[in-house]
Design an enzyme around this catalytic site. Structure first.
Site, PDB file in Angstrom:
ATOM      1  N   CYS A  51       0.883  -1.173   0.002  1.00 46.48           N
ATOM      2  CA  CYS A  51      -0.071   0.062   0.118  1.00 46.48           C
ATOM      3  C   CYS A  51       0.954   1.317   0.073  1.00 46.48           C
ATOM      4  CB  CYS A  51      -1.092   0.095   0.961  1.00 46.48           C
ATOM      5  SG  CYS A  51      -1.628   1.586   1.458  1.00 46.48           S
ATOM      6  N   CYS A  81      -3.334   7.796  -1.640  1.00 46.24           N
ATOM      7  CA  CYS A  81      -4.388   7.705  -2.229  1.00 46.24           C
ATOM      8  C   CYS A  81      -5.607   8.353  -1.591  1.00 46.24           C
ATOM      9  CB  CYS A  81      -4.911   6.370  -3.047  1.00 46.24           C
ATOM     10  SG  CYS A  81      -3.387   5.459  -3.242  1.00 46.24           S
ATOM     11  N   THR A  97      -4.159   4.762   7.201  1.00 47.92           N
ATOM     12  CA  THR A  97      -3.077   4.344   6.543  1.00 47.92           C
ATOM     13  C   THR A  97      -2.307   5.515   6.073  1.00 47.92           C
ATOM     14  OG1 THR A  97      -4.490   2.888   5.265  1.00 47.92           O
ATOM     15  CG2 THR A  97      -2.785   3.635   4.027  1.00 47.92           C
ATOM     16  N   GLU A 114      -0.273   1.169   9.237  1.00 45.69           N
ATOM     17  CA  GLU A 114      -1.607   2.046   9.874  1.00 45.69           C
ATOM     18  C   GLU A 114      -1.337   2.228  11.141  1.00 45.69           C
ATOM     19  OE1 GLU A 114      -1.812  -0.854   7.663  1.00 45.69           O
ATOM     20  OE2 GLU A 114      -2.639   0.550   6.118  1.00 45.69           O
ATOM     21  N   HIS A 152     -12.513   5.992  -3.126  1.00 39.86           N
ATOM     22  CA  HIS A 152     -11.653   5.010  -2.447  1.00 39.86           C
ATOM     23  C   HIS A 152     -12.024   3.637  -3.091  1.00 39.86           C
ATOM     24  CE1 HIS A 152      -7.953   4.757  -0.429  1.00 39.86           C
ATOM     25  NE2 HIS A 152      -8.226   3.740   0.285  1.00 39.86           N
ATOM     26  N   TYR A 181      -9.148   0.907  -5.330  1.00 44.16           N
ATOM     27  CA  TYR A 181      -8.918  -0.309  -5.157  1.00 44.16           C
ATOM     28  C   TYR A 181      -9.059  -1.433  -6.310  1.00 44.16           C
ATOM     29  CZ  TYR A 181      -8.700  -0.359   0.067  1.00 44.16           C
ATOM     30  OH  TYR A 181      -8.533  -0.226   1.458  1.00 44.16           O
ATOM     31  N   CYS A 183      -5.001  -0.223  -7.259  1.00 43.59           N
ATOM     32  CA  CYS A 183      -3.852  -0.706  -6.338  1.00 43.59           C
ATOM     33  C   CYS A 183      -3.701  -2.075  -6.104  1.00 43.59           C
ATOM     34  CB  CYS A 183      -3.668   0.229  -5.121  1.00 43.59           C
ATOM     35  SG  CYS A 183      -4.998  -0.531  -3.836  1.00 43.59           S
ATOM     36  N   GLU A 243      -7.114  -5.524   4.451  1.00 41.58           N
ATOM     37  CA  GLU A 243      -7.695  -4.503   3.798  1.00 41.58           C
ATOM     38  C   GLU A 243      -8.353  -4.408   2.372  1.00 41.58           C
ATOM     39  OE1 GLU A 243      -4.693  -1.504   1.918  1.00 41.58           O
ATOM     40  OE2 GLU A 243      -5.371  -0.001   3.363  1.00 41.58           O
TER      41      GLU A 243
HETATM   42 FE1  SF4 Z   1      -3.345   1.930   0.038  1.00 42.17          FE
HETATM   43 FE2  SF4 Z   1      -4.869   1.133  -2.068  1.00 42.17          FE
HETATM   44 FE3  SF4 Z   1      -5.667   2.811  -0.289  1.00 42.17          FE
HETATM   45 FE4  SF4 Z   1      -3.899   3.698  -2.052  1.00 42.17          FE
HETATM   46  S1  SF4 Z   1      -5.741   2.933  -2.473  1.00 42.17           S
HETATM   47  S2  SF4 Z   1      -3.957   4.077   0.091  1.00 42.17           S
HETATM   48  S3  SF4 Z   1      -2.387   1.837  -2.250  1.00 42.17           S
HETATM   49  S4  SF4 Z   1      -5.223   0.807  -0.069  1.00 42.17           S
HETATM   50 FE    FE Z   2      -7.010   1.652   1.849  1.00 41.50          FE
END
Ligand code: SF4
Ligand code: FE
Length: 483
Positions: free
Chosen positions: A100, A104, A191, A257, A292, A296, A299, A447
């Protein structure tokens, strides 16, 4: 300075006087802490890649506020093309870090706060949008990393914020002053908080009038008086202290985290984006979560690419690669991973402008995206473990491999195909272990389930956005039903 180098970023974080605790101790130098450093390296990658001409189009964008090229992680989306590029950028970073990369949440908070403050001002004549644009411009000009904080501890889930036995279980305004507000509470699972310069706070759920002190949004620097962090443990975290780069599986990158505590923190008026307008809390939550959930679809796909590659190498290294069931498992992993990507791209391509002018994803498709993310990475991990074999959890340590007496024995008995070194075979198994069960499992597995909202949160949104009545009308028309 519109774009920082990775090195400048690291040094800028070093200058912050953040209050960080881990294992019951205050960490005076989090930047060089062996457990925490890999997570900083992941964020650094968002700066390093932005410096490379071949990634300029994905990693940067022209800002309408500064008139300059800014890092895309600080950008306000201007088109569906921007939304699509965001997902592609996140896949790229997942591939490069297998972790991660944390930045983001700030980008998603940026775009949700941007449109919500605009609509709040329209209704109430407030100046939150102006406050936010000033803040966003400052962040873009200085290329800062911003954490986005939504999740409150929530205490008794059957009770509203004001009904809790302890009123601080949702972050709240405890004092209103002429020059600002004082807030108290905590944000969970944050995060990348300790790798961020600033943090944007948002309410965690929709609110009613009795909860107006909990309807609050603002931004403050991470080293503001009264803020402190307690780092969350990760499975196998202390392996990073043992001195074996190999046993860690991914020694360079990671995620982190923290529980972030706000112990009577002062927020000046110009940094406030919501202050009691409880009827806009739901909009902010829905939009942040939507962005968000789109994220996902980028990422996790990038990390999935690394895991699929690792599983394929494990098969190459033990001579199983030509077996038809292995090929089929790799096809299934790819199919699942690309399905997630399809969802991320689809909700972006189907985006639309908000009243404020920035672009938002299609909320139904973004929620479908995240619902799939709550399942597919688990199946991808299961298949990776299947292909890797039991050695992924029974392999001896690097110290044994390096030992003059034991090393040759390990080299002899743990070798797969003769042309590949036992060390390389063990390295790939350690990477799979890291992603499936180790520190990276936080980001790739749990996550995937709970990050950006647990599965039920998406199902509620899917029910709301699914337009069942329209579907009933379609069926009635085809069946010639007149009521
Ligand atoms: Fe982490 Fe993915 Fe959230 Fe970006 S979108 S902060 S990489 S979990
Ligand atoms: Fe996240």
């Amino acid at each position: 300075m519109a774009l920082m180098t990775g090195e400048q970023y690291i040094e800028s974080i070093r200058k912050l006087n953040m209050q960080v605790y881990m294992f019951g101790k205050k960490i005076d130098n989090p930047v060089d802490d062996p457990i925490l450093r890999p997570s900083l390296n992941s964020v650094r990658m968002t700066y390093d890649l932005a410096q490379k001409p071949e990634y300029q189009d994905l990693m940067t964008a022209m800002s309408p506020y500064t008139g300059e090229r800014v890092n895309r992680f600080t950008h306000i989306h201007q088109s569906t093309e921007d939304l699509v590029k965001k997902v592609k950028m996140q896949r790229l970073l997942g591939q490069q870090t297998a972790a991660c990369f944390q930045r983001c949440v700030g980008m998603d908070a940026f775009n949700a706060v941007f449109s919500t403050t605009y609509e709040t001002d329209q209704k109430y004549g407030t100046h939150y949008h102006e406050n936010f644009i000033k803040f966003a411009t400052y962040v873009q000009e200085n290329d800062l990393t911003v954490d986005g904080a939504m999740t409150d501890p929530k205490g008794d889930r059957s009770k509203a914020p004001h009904e809790q036995a302890d009123p601080d279980l949702f972050l709240r305004i405890v004092e209103r002053r002429p020059d600002g507000i004082v807030v108290r509470g905590a944000k969970m699972h944050q995060t990348g908080a300790l790798n961020s310069h600033e943090i944007i706070i948002m309410p965690t759920q929709s609110m009613k009038a009795e909860d107006k002190d909990y309807a609050v949004s603002f931004a403050v620097p991470m080293d503001t008086d009264g803020i402190y962090m307690i780092i969350g443990r990760q499975s196998c975290d202390t392996r990073k202290l043992e001195g074996s780069e190999m046993d860690v599986g991914n020694s360079e990158f990671g995620g982190v985290e923290a529980l972030v505590v706000f112990d009577d923190v002062f927020v000046p008026n110009e940094r406030i984006f919501m202050c009691g307008e409880y009827d806009f809390a739901g909009m902010l939550v829905e939009r942040f979560a939507g962005y968000h959930r789109q994220s996902y679809g980028g990422c996790k796909v990038g990390v999935g690419d690394v895991l699929i590659g690792a599983a394929a190498l494990a098969a190459d290294y033990n001579g199983a690669a030509k077996a038809s069931h292995i090929k089929d498992k790799l096809i299934e992993m790819t199919h699942l991973n690309e399905t997630l990507y399809c969802c991320g791209i689809a909700c972006s391509a189907e985006g639309h402008p908000t009243e404020s002018g920035n672009y938002i994803i299609d909320l139904l498709l973004a929620n479908v995206c995240k619902q799939n993310v709550t399942r597919f990475p688990y199946e991808i991990v299961r298949l990776a473990e299947d292909i890797a074999g039991g050695l992924v959890v029974t392999a001896p340590s690097e110290a044994d491999l390096r030992d003059p007496k034991l090393g040759p024995v390990i080299d002899k008995y743990l070798r797969g195909v003769a042309s590949v070194s036992t060390e390389n075979r063990l390295r790939i198994l350690r990477l799979i272990e890291n992603l499936a069960l180790g520190t990276a499992a936080v980001g790739y597995r749990t996550e995937s389930l709970h990050g950006a909202g647990s599965p039920q949160a998406q199902r509620i949104m899917i029910a709301r956005q699914g337009n069942l009545e329209h579907k009933k009308e379609l069926a009635k028309a085809i069946a010639h039903i007149k009521e």
